[in-house]
Design a protein around this motif. Structure first.
Motif, PDB file in Angstrom:
ATOM      1  N   TRP A  43       0.839  -1.183   0.000  1.00  0.00           N
ATOM      2  CA  TRP A  43       0.000   0.000   0.000  1.00  0.00           C
ATOM      3  C   TRP A  43       0.881   1.242   0.000  1.00  0.00           C
ATOM      4  N   ILE A  44       0.316   2.351  -0.468  1.00  0.00           N
ATOM      5  CA  ILE A  44       1.008   3.640  -0.431  1.00  0.00           C
ATOM      6  C   ILE A  44       0.203   4.575   0.457  1.00  0.00           C
ATOM      7  N   ALA A  45       0.844   5.066   1.519  1.00  0.00           N
ATOM      8  CA  ALA A  45       0.172   5.942   2.480  1.00  0.00           C
ATOM      9  C   ALA A  45       0.579   7.398   2.244  1.00  0.00           C
ATOM     10  N   LYS A  46      -0.414   8.284   2.177  1.00  0.00           N
ATOM     11  CA  LYS A  46      -0.164   9.723   2.186  1.00  0.00           C
ATOM     12  C   LYS A  46      -0.075  10.138   3.649  1.00  0.00           C
ATOM     13  N   LEU A  47       1.098  10.598   4.075  1.00  0.00           N
ATOM     14  CA  LEU A  47       1.371  10.679   5.496  1.00  0.00           C
ATOM     15  C   LEU A  47       0.646  11.819   6.210  1.00  0.00           C
ATOM     16  N   ASP A  48       0.214  12.864   5.491  1.00  0.00           N
ATOM     17  CA  ASP A  48      -0.452  13.957   6.205  1.00  0.00           C
ATOM     18  C   ASP A  48      -1.871  13.601   6.628  1.00  0.00           C
ATOM     19  N   SER A  51      -4.261   8.535   4.281  1.00  0.00           N
ATOM     20  CA  SER A  51      -5.073   7.899   3.236  1.00  0.00           C
ATOM     21  C   SER A  51      -4.214   6.892   2.474  1.00  0.00           C
ATOM     22  N   ILE A  52      -4.864   5.887   1.903  1.00  0.00           N
ATOM     23  CA  ILE A  52      -4.155   4.739   1.327  1.00  0.00           C
ATOM     24  C   ILE A  52      -4.472   4.594  -0.161  1.00  0.00           C
ATOM     25  N   GLN A  53      -3.438   4.340  -0.955  1.00  0.00           N
ATOM     26  CA  GLN A  53      -3.577   3.904  -2.341  1.00  0.00           C
ATOM     27  C   GLN A  53      -2.982   2.504  -2.433  1.00  0.00           C
ATOM     28  N   LYS A  54      -3.754   1.569  -2.946  1.00  0.00           N
ATOM     29  CA  LYS A  54      -3.321   0.174  -2.969  1.00  0.00           C
ATOM     30  C   LYS A  54      -2.716  -0.189  -4.326  1.00  0.00           C
ATOM     31  N   VAL A  55      -1.532  -0.809  -4.301  1.00  0.00           N
ATOM     32  CA  VAL A  55      -0.961  -1.359  -5.531  1.00  0.00           C
ATOM     33  C   VAL A  55      -1.865  -2.491  -5.992  1.00  0.00           C
ATOM     34  N   PRO A  56      -2.293  -2.476  -7.255  1.00  0.00           N
ATOM     35  CA  PRO A  56      -3.187  -3.544  -7.732  1.00  0.00           C
ATOM     36  C   PRO A  56      -2.676  -4.923  -7.333  1.00  0.00           C
ATOM     37  N   HIS A  57      -3.565  -5.692  -6.724  1.00  0.00           N
ATOM     38  CA  HIS A  57      -3.195  -6.970  -6.111  1.00  0.00           C
ATOM     39  C   HIS A  57      -3.925  -8.083  -6.843  1.00  0.00           C
ATOM     40  N   LYS A  58      -3.179  -9.038  -7.404  1.00  0.00           N
ATOM     41  CA  LYS A  58      -3.773 -10.092  -8.239  1.00  0.00           C
ATOM     42  C   LYS A  58      -3.547 -11.459  -7.603  1.00  0.00           C
ATOM     43  N   ASP A  59      -4.031 -11.614  -6.358  1.00  0.00           N
ATOM     44  CA  ASP A  59      -3.872 -12.884  -5.657  1.00  0.00           C
ATOM     45  C   ASP A  59      -2.405 -13.308  -5.669  1.00  0.00           C
ATOM     46  N   SER A  60      -1.528 -12.378  -5.338  1.00  0.00           N
ATOM     47  CA  SER A  60      -0.090 -12.622  -5.375  1.00  0.00           C
ATOM     48  C   SER A  60       0.541 -12.125  -4.091  1.00  0.00           C
ATOM     49  N   SER A  61       1.782 -12.525  -3.856  1.00  0.00           N
ATOM     50  CA  SER A  61       2.568 -12.017  -2.745  1.00  0.00           C
ATOM     51  C   SER A  61       3.470 -10.901  -3.262  1.00  0.00           C
ATOM     52  N   GLY A  69      12.443   7.594  -7.838  1.00  0.00           N
ATOM     53  CA  GLY A  69      11.812   8.548  -8.741  1.00  0.00           C
ATOM     54  C   GLY A  69      10.327   8.614  -8.503  1.00  0.00           C
ATOM     55  N   ASP A  70       9.545   8.428  -9.569  1.00  0.00           N
ATOM     56  CA  ASP A  70       8.089   8.492  -9.434  1.00  0.00           C
ATOM     57  C   ASP A  70       7.457   7.105  -9.451  1.00  0.00           C
ATOM     58  N   LYS A  71       8.264   6.047  -9.225  1.00  0.00           N
ATOM     59  CA  LYS A  71       7.734   4.685  -9.271  1.00  0.00           C
ATOM     60  C   LYS A  71       8.104   3.921  -8.005  1.00  0.00           C
ATOM     61  N   VAL A  72       7.279   2.927  -7.708  1.00  0.00           N
ATOM     62  CA  VAL A  72       7.564   2.000  -6.617  1.00  0.00           C
ATOM     63  C   VAL A  72       7.950   0.661  -7.237  1.00  0.00           C
ATOM     64  N   SER A  89       7.469  -2.853 -11.331  1.00  0.00           N
ATOM     65  CA  SER A  89       7.367  -1.453 -10.929  1.00  0.00           C
ATOM     66  C   SER A  89       5.902  -1.032 -10.974  1.00  0.00           C
ATOM     67  N   TYR A  90       5.567  -0.025 -10.159  1.00  0.00           N
ATOM     68  CA  TYR A  90       4.206   0.506 -10.105  1.00  0.00           C
ATOM     69  C   TYR A  90       4.259   2.015 -10.237  1.00  0.00           C
ATOM     70  N   SER A  91       3.463   2.556 -11.156  1.00  0.00           N
ATOM     71  CA  SER A  91       3.348   4.005 -11.349  1.00  0.00           C
ATOM     72  C   SER A  91       2.082   4.479 -10.644  1.00  0.00           C
ATOM     73  N   PRO A  92       2.202   5.179  -9.505  1.00  0.00           N
ATOM     74  CA  PRO A  92       0.992   5.605  -8.774  1.00  0.00           C
ATOM     75  C   PRO A  92       0.092   6.528  -9.588  1.00  0.00           C
ATOM     76  N   ASP A  93       0.682   7.414 -10.404  1.00  0.00           N
ATOM     77  CA  ASP A  93      -0.148   8.357 -11.146  1.00  0.00           C
ATOM     78  C   ASP A  93      -0.938   7.677 -12.249  1.00  0.00           C
ATOM     79  N   LYS A  94      -0.384   6.584 -12.815  1.00  0.00           N
ATOM     80  CA  LYS A  94      -1.076   5.866 -13.887  1.00  0.00           C
ATOM     81  C   LYS A  94      -1.771   4.593 -13.386  1.00  0.00           C
ATOM     82  N   ASN A  95      -1.529   4.245 -12.120  1.00  0.00           N
ATOM     83  CA  ASN A  95      -2.091   3.028 -11.535  1.00  0.00           C
ATOM     84  C   ASN A  95      -1.770   1.803 -12.405  1.00  0.00           C
TER      85      ASN A  95
END
Length: 266
Positions: A43-48, A51-61, A69-72, A89-95
């Motif tokens: 998950w990606i937490a906005k610390l202020d 709030s949470i943004q979840k990396v798309p999860h496909k029944d995987s670990s 940079g701008d990717k996880v 890699s995961y691009s939060p802005d493009k999901n």
């Protein structure tokens, strides 16, 4: 203190405003194709405001988030029939999730982000560098030279390590295999001879020819066992008879010293 209930591993973005993290603790991370309630996710937490943004999860670990940079970047066994763990890699802005390294059945066990967009990871006991700018992975050659007394050159008594033996036709000398070397020893007068003198090579099953001239044995010099025949004094190089790759046993000379019989593992 971060206003999140739990986390196992995490990585901040450069501005320190967001944290990519694993909210769960999977107590056995090496389970293959695990689909239970402890399955790792990112998950990606906005610390202020937490709030949470979840990396798309496909029944995987999904594990080991690394923010560059701008990717996880992270490790995951998604989209793999074998359950092999690879780099994504995961691009939060493009999901959007992108696979970066092809899977060959060998898990990437761990990964860590370093400077200049470089990720270091371990796969099957070897270390590699992945350049996020070029998408190229490079293995790192590592040599560990330990100062161990057990691997230093030394004199070693081999009398208690004899594996096989044979007697010369005259009975004046015998041949022994000990610690992978072939020795001949006099029954009464004469010095022992190491006729192979090949540390790092395993020689075994020596037999003396009826003519008394030669000693035959098996040796893995070069990587596979072959039949070696050399003069009984060990002065000349051995004549090597190449055999199909397997294990061989019990060489036996013919009475006229022209042939050798033996059997293999089958």
């Amino acid at each position: 203190q971060i206003d999140l209930p739990s986390a196992e591993r995490g990585s901040f973005n450069a501005a320190g405003t967001h944290l990519a993290y694993e909210p769960l603790n999977q107590w056995q991370p090496d389970w293959k194709r695990y689909h239970g309630g402890q399955q790792d996710k990112i998950w990606i937490a906005k610390l202020d405001d937490a709030s949470i943004q979840k990396v798309p999860h496909k029944d995987s670990s999904d594990k080991s988030p690394m923010w560059i940079g701008d990717k996880v970047y992270f490790l995951s066994d998604r989209d793999s029939k074998e359950g092999s763990v690879r780099l994504f890699s995961y691009s939060p802005d493009k999901n959007r999730v992108t696979q970066l390294l092809k899977g060959d059945g060998l898990d990437i066990k761990s990964a860590s982000a370093g400077p200049d967009g470089i990720i270091v990871y371990e796969q099957f006991g070897s270390i590699h560098l992945f350049d996020t700018k070029t998408g190229n992975a490079t293995p790192i050659e590592i040599t560990v030279n330990a100062d161990l007394t057990s691997v230093r050159a030394r004199y070693q008594s081999v009398g208690d390590d004899i594996r096989s033996a044979d007697i010369s036709p005259t009975g004046k000398r015998a041949v022994f295999e000990a610690r992978g070397e072939i020795f001949t020893v006099a029954a009464k007068k004469g010095e022992p001879r190491n006729i192979t003198n090949s540390p790092g090579v395993m020689e075994r099953s020596p037999v003396w020819s009826p003519s008394g001239e030669f000693i035959a044995y098996f040796s893995d010099q070069g990587g596979e066992y072959n039949l070696h025949v050399r003069d009984q004094k060990g002065h000349e190089p051995a004549k090597v008879y190449t055999l199909p790759a397997t294990f061989y046993y019990a060489p036996t000379w013919s009475p006229d010293s022209s042939k050798i019989a033996f059997f293999d593992k089958s």
